[in-house]
Design a protein around this motif. Structure first.
Motif, PDB file in Angstrom:
ATOM      1  N   ILE A 186      66.457  54.605  63.799  1.00  8.16           N
ATOM      2  CA  ILE A 186      65.518  54.952  62.742  1.00  8.16           C
ATOM      3  C   ILE A 186      65.366  56.557  62.658  1.00  8.16           C
ATOM      4  O   ILE A 186      64.883  57.330  61.617  1.00  8.16           O
ATOM      5  N   ASP A 187      65.598  57.372  63.676  1.00  6.93           N
ATOM      6  CA  ASP A 187      65.650  58.868  63.600  1.00  6.93           C
ATOM      7  C   ASP A 187      66.394  59.272  62.487  1.00  6.93           C
ATOM      8  O   ASP A 187      66.275  60.455  62.144  1.00  6.93           O
ATOM      9  N   ASN A 188      67.571  58.520  62.161  1.00  5.32           N
ATOM     10  CA  ASN A 188      68.677  59.080  61.380  1.00  5.32           C
ATOM     11  C   ASN A 188      67.970  59.054  59.756  1.00  5.32           C
ATOM     12  O   ASN A 188      68.376  59.807  58.913  1.00  5.32           O
ATOM     13  N   LEU A 189      66.884  58.270  59.633  1.00  2.00           N
ATOM     14  CA  LEU A 189      65.927  58.376  58.540  1.00  2.00           C
ATOM     15  C   LEU A 189      65.514  59.578  58.180  1.00  2.00           C
ATOM     16  O   LEU A 189      65.423  59.982  56.939  1.00  2.00           O
ATOM     17  N   ASP A 190      65.047  60.575  59.147  1.00  2.00           N
ATOM     18  CA  ASP A 190      64.661  61.540  58.865  1.00  2.00           C
ATOM     19  C   ASP A 190      65.550  62.827  58.507  1.00  2.00           C
ATOM     20  O   ASP A 190      65.465  63.501  57.760  1.00  2.00           O
ATOM     21  N   ARG A 191      66.960  62.415  58.951  1.00  2.00           N
ATOM     22  CA  ARG A 191      67.848  63.346  58.732  1.00  2.00           C
ATOM     23  C   ARG A 191      68.544  63.185  57.144  1.00  2.00           C
ATOM     24  O   ARG A 191      68.832  64.059  56.592  1.00  2.00           O
ATOM     25  N   LEU A 192      68.329  61.975  56.870  1.00  5.23           N
ATOM     26  CA  LEU A 192      68.592  61.663  55.395  1.00  5.23           C
ATOM     27  C   LEU A 192      67.682  62.207  54.499  1.00  5.23           C
ATOM     28  O   LEU A 192      67.734  62.742  53.399  1.00  5.23           O
ATOM     29  N   TYR A 193      66.284  61.974  54.940  1.00  6.69           N
ATOM     30  CA  TYR A 193      65.423  62.506  53.853  1.00  6.69           C
ATOM     31  C   TYR A 193      65.364  64.030  53.889  1.00  6.69           C
ATOM     32  O   TYR A 193      65.239  64.471  52.929  1.00  6.69           O
ATOM     33  N   ASP A 194      65.676  64.648  55.023  1.00  3.52           N
ATOM     34  CA  ASP A 194      65.726  66.082  54.931  1.00  3.52           C
ATOM     35  C   ASP A 194      66.938  66.558  54.111  1.00  3.52           C
ATOM     36  O   ASP A 194      66.799  67.765  53.538  1.00  3.52           O
ATOM     37  N   ALA A 195      67.949  65.720  54.090  1.00  4.32           N
ATOM     38  CA  ALA A 195      69.157  65.997  53.193  1.00  4.32           C
ATOM     39  C   ALA A 195      68.925  65.719  51.772  1.00  4.32           C
ATOM     40  O   ALA A 195      69.740  66.004  50.922  1.00  4.32           O
ATOM     41  N   GLY A 196      67.573  65.081  51.320  1.00  3.82           N
ATOM     42  CA  GLY A 196      67.268  65.114  50.050  1.00  3.82           C
ATOM     43  C   GLY A 196      67.239  63.581  49.447  1.00  3.82           C
ATOM     44  O   GLY A 196      66.774  63.264  48.483  1.00  3.82           O
ATOM     45  N   MET A 197      67.393  62.559  50.368  1.00  5.52           N
ATOM     46  CA  MET A 197      67.485  61.236  50.175  1.00  5.52           C
ATOM     47  C   MET A 197      65.900  60.763  49.439  1.00  5.52           C
ATOM     48  O   MET A 197      64.949  60.990  50.145  1.00  5.52           O
ATOM     49  N   ARG A 198      65.955  60.403  48.307  1.00  4.49           N
ATOM     50  CA  ARG A 198      64.739  60.023  47.498  1.00  4.49           C
ATOM     51  C   ARG A 198      64.552  58.782  46.967  1.00  4.49           C
ATOM     52  O   ARG A 198      63.760  58.329  46.272  1.00  4.49           O
ATOM     53  N   MET A 199      65.649  57.996  47.209  1.00  7.17           N
ATOM     54  CA  MET A 199      65.589  56.526  46.728  1.00  7.17           C
ATOM     55  C   MET A 199      66.564  55.771  47.924  1.00  7.17           C
ATOM     56  O   MET A 199      67.543  56.559  48.036  1.00  7.17           O
ATOM     57  N   ALA A 200      66.310  54.564  47.999  1.00  9.39           N
ATOM     58  CA  ALA A 200      67.103  53.971  49.269  1.00  9.39           C
ATOM     59  C   ALA A 200      67.297  52.459  49.000  1.00  9.39           C
ATOM     60  O   ALA A 200      66.332  51.689  48.805  1.00  9.39           O
ATOM     61  N   GLY A 201      68.606  52.001  48.877  1.00 13.69           N
ATOM     62  CA  GLY A 201      68.780  50.510  48.775  1.00 13.69           C
ATOM     63  C   GLY A 201      69.028  50.034  50.201  1.00 13.69           C
ATOM     64  O   GLY A 201      69.522  50.891  51.047  1.00 13.69           O
ATOM     65  N   PHE A 202      68.601  49.037  50.514  1.00 13.08           N
ATOM     66  CA  PHE A 202      68.719  48.570  51.966  1.00 13.08           C
ATOM     67  C   PHE A 202      69.934  47.928  52.435  1.00 13.08           C
ATOM     68  O   PHE A 202      70.222  47.985  53.407  1.00 13.08           O
ATOM     69  N   ALA A 203      70.687  47.312  51.554  1.00 18.56           N
ATOM     70  CA  ALA A 203      71.773  46.782  51.742  1.00 18.56           C
ATOM     71  C   ALA A 203      73.088  46.981  50.710  1.00 18.56           C
ATOM     72  O   ALA A 203      72.739  47.406  49.807  1.00 18.56           O
ATOM     73  N   HIS A 204      74.202  46.674  51.188  1.00 18.73           N
ATOM     74  CA  HIS A 204      75.438  46.892  50.287  1.00 18.73           C
ATOM     75  C   HIS A 204      76.099  45.481  50.131  1.00 18.73           C
ATOM     76  O   HIS A 204      75.172  44.643  50.093  1.00 18.73           O
ATOM     77  N   PHE A 205      77.225  45.332  50.522  1.00 22.25           N
ATOM     78  CA  PHE A 205      77.974  44.156  50.260  1.00 22.25           C
ATOM     79  C   PHE A 205      77.886  43.314  51.538  1.00 22.25           C
ATOM     80  O   PHE A 205      78.560  42.196  51.377  1.00 22.25           O
ATOM     81  N   PHE A 206      77.335  43.678  52.693  1.00 29.15           N
ATOM     82  CA  PHE A 206      77.556  43.018  53.948  1.00 29.15           C
ATOM     83  C   PHE A 206      76.024  43.008  54.279  1.00 29.15           C
ATOM     84  O   PHE A 206      75.383  43.953  54.361  1.00 29.15           O
ATOM     85  N   ASP A 207      75.665  42.011  55.314  1.00 26.73           N
ATOM     86  CA  ASP A 207      74.404  41.980  55.906  1.00 26.73           C
ATOM     87  C   ASP A 207      74.676  43.156  57.025  1.00 26.73           C
ATOM     88  O   ASP A 207      75.461  43.509  57.854  1.00 26.73           O
ATOM     89  N   ASN A 208      73.486  43.950  57.177  1.00 30.26           N
ATOM     90  CA  ASN A 208      73.521  45.047  58.104  1.00 30.26           C
ATOM     91  C   ASN A 208      72.456  45.057  59.038  1.00 30.26           C
ATOM     92  O   ASN A 208      71.601  44.011  59.219  1.00 30.26           O
ATOM     93  N   ASP A 209      71.981  45.895  60.012  1.00 33.35           N
ATOM     94  CA  ASP A 209      71.135  45.970  60.833  1.00 33.35           C
ATOM     95  C   ASP A 209      69.678  46.202  60.217  1.00 33.35           C
ATOM     96  O   ASP A 209      68.825  46.178  61.239  1.00 33.35           O
ATOM     97  N   ALA A 210      69.369  46.306  58.887  1.00 35.24           N
ATOM     98  CA  ALA A 210      68.383  46.588  58.445  1.00 35.24           C
ATOM     99  C   ALA A 210      67.848  45.422  57.307  1.00 35.24           C
ATOM    100  O   ALA A 210      66.712  45.082  57.474  1.00 35.24           O
ATOM    101  N   ALA A 211      68.819  45.038  56.717  1.00 37.94           N
ATOM    102  CA  ALA A 211      68.396  43.859  55.910  1.00 37.94           C
ATOM    103  C   ALA A 211      69.800  43.160  55.488  1.00 37.94           C
ATOM    104  O   ALA A 211      70.927  43.355  55.749  1.00 37.94           O
ATOM    105  N   GLY A 212      69.574  41.723  55.174  1.00 38.26           N
ATOM    106  CA  GLY A 212      70.642  40.801  54.726  1.00 38.26           C
ATOM    107  C   GLY A 212      70.951  41.289  53.185  1.00 38.26           C
ATOM    108  O   GLY A 212      70.403  41.820  52.408  1.00 38.26           O
ATOM    109  N   SER A 213      72.053  40.961  52.941  1.00 36.26           N
ATOM    110  CA  SER A 213      72.724  41.389  51.423  1.00 36.26           C
ATOM    111  C   SER A 213      72.848  40.117  50.776  1.00 36.26           C
ATOM    112  O   SER A 213      73.240  39.011  51.325  1.00 36.26           O
ATOM    113  N   MET A 214      72.854  40.084  49.468  1.00 37.68           N
ATOM    114  CA  MET A 214      73.029  39.048  48.492  1.00 37.68           C
ATOM    115  C   MET A 214      74.464  38.676  48.553  1.00 37.68           C
ATOM    116  O   MET A 214      74.838  37.505  48.399  1.00 37.68           O
TER     117      MET A 214
END
Ligand SMILES: [Zn+2]
Length: 392
Positions: A198-226
């Protein structure tokens, strides 16, 4: 062979290897991108002078492109892919969301993918990205954020990063004053790039992340993918990230998330959510597209459904197919709930590039939408969401 002869042969072999490698690393990025991002020119409606005038007055927002994944300077007009700054200017785009793809499974498909393989590793090497990005999804996204930041720095003020409501208001007022300036907002496609931390969330936020999708084409350790195997809901990490993102003013994107994950996100939401790029089941029966219930769910948060221009979103590479999907969202949830999300440069085949967006405006005019409704659909609705979610 004499020793001298052997040395000569070795030098010749080395020279051939160096030349071959040089040709490969120069040619490969273009060859790869041309094979991935295609345009199959669609028949477009003729844009009247009146519609062009309306189009030129709009503040257009596109919620999703993957242009940062490819090895080219987005400030230069390119003959490959679907967009760059000059082409965004031609299309009168006010704000482009640039997303970071950090992992893509081999044999990627809509139905079932594991997270065991990854095409992006080879791409990062073929494009000679910094070695820190070869094995780390966090570093890949940070690198994409830096690319966007450097482009903005080198753009003479023509491309500006959007990280706060103030940035957004400045962008719109500059454009309304007649300045040629385009906004760029950084997003990520899947929280696999947290790498479980979860600490990487702040690194990404500091780098400018202002929109976040939770999954891409595979289930990851944050969310299931369609498009995953288990297609589960949010994990503990995903729920923690959800709260942290909302608190920081990052727009949450349900694109690619499993049905179970989307249901949980709609339940948890205290801010507007978006579908950054996709379609609707009613006009295109693909698993990634939203049911009417999900459309109403997004609308109930005050969010928007971003319609893509690619086959898996609208089932046909035509303006008609895109506007049919827009019509459906309008019918189900009202004109305030629909938006644009091209998925340009997302390894997609589309019917036009970003220079031709006036064709969408024309089709909306042809279907009887008022100027006010068109202003909302083409960007006004997304602007409302951004103004309400982004940090001060
Ligand atoms: Zn996508």
């Amino acid at each position: 062979m004499t020793r001298r002869r052997i040395v000569r042969v070795l030098i010749a072999v080395a020279a051939v290897v160096v030349v071959a490698a040089t040709v490969f690393f120069i040619a490969a990025p273009g060859i790869i991108e041309r094979a991935q991002n295609k345009v199959e020119p669609a028949e477009l409606p003729d844009v009247s002078a009146e519609t062009q005038q309306l189009h030129d007055s709009l503040q257009i927002i596109d919620m999703h492109s993957d242009t940062l994944m490819w090895d080219r300077d987005i400030l230069d007009r390119s003959d490959r892919g679907h967009m760059d700054l000059p082409r965004l200017e031609d299309g009168n785009v006010a704000l482009q969301v640039f997303s970071s793809v950090s992992k893509s499974p081999k044999g990627q498909n809509m139905d079932s993918n594991t997270g065991d393989t990854d095409n992006i590793t080879l791409l990062t090497i073929a494009q000679l990205q910094p070695p820190r990005t070869w094995n780390s999804m966090t570093e890949r996204s940070l690198y994409h954020a830096e690319k966007l930041e450097h482009a903005a720095e080198d753009s003479d003020g023509k491309l500006v990063l959007i990280r706060t409501r103030g940035d957004l208001d400045q962008l719109i007022s500059d454009r309304e004053a007649g300045e040629q300036v385009t906004g760029a907002l950084f997003s990520v496609e899947g929280l696999q790039n947290l790498e479980g931390n979860i600490d990487n969330l702040d690194r990404l936020y500091d780098a400018g992340m202002r929109m976040a999708g939770f999954a891409h084409f595979f289930d990851n350790d944050a969310a299931g993918s369609m498009h995953g195997v288990d297609r589960g809901g949010l994990t503990d990490l995903g729920r923690e990230a959800f709260v942290e993102l909302e608190q920081r003013g990052v727009i949450i994107d349900i694109a690619h998330a499993s049905e179970a994950a989307v249901a949980e996100m709609l339940e948890l939401a205290t801010r507007p959510l978006v579908l950054s790029h996709g379609g609707v089941q009613a006009t295109c029966d693909a698993n990634r597209n939203l049911s009417d219930e999900q459309i109403r769910g997004v609308a109930a948060t005050g969010g928007v459904v971003g319609i893509g221009y690619f086959d898996a979103a609208v089932c046909d590479l035509t303006i008609k197919a895109v506007v049919d999907a827009i019509d459906h969202v309008v019918a189900v949830a009202g004109v305030e709930s629909v938006a644009l999300g091209s998925d340009f440069d997302g390894s997609t085949t589309v019917g036009w590039d970003t220079t031709e967006l006036a064709a969408i405006t024309q089709e909306l005019v042809n279907r009887g939408y008022t100027d006010e409704e068109i202003t909302a659909i083409m960007g006004g609705n997304t602007l409302r969401v951004m103004r309400s979610v982004l940090p001060q």
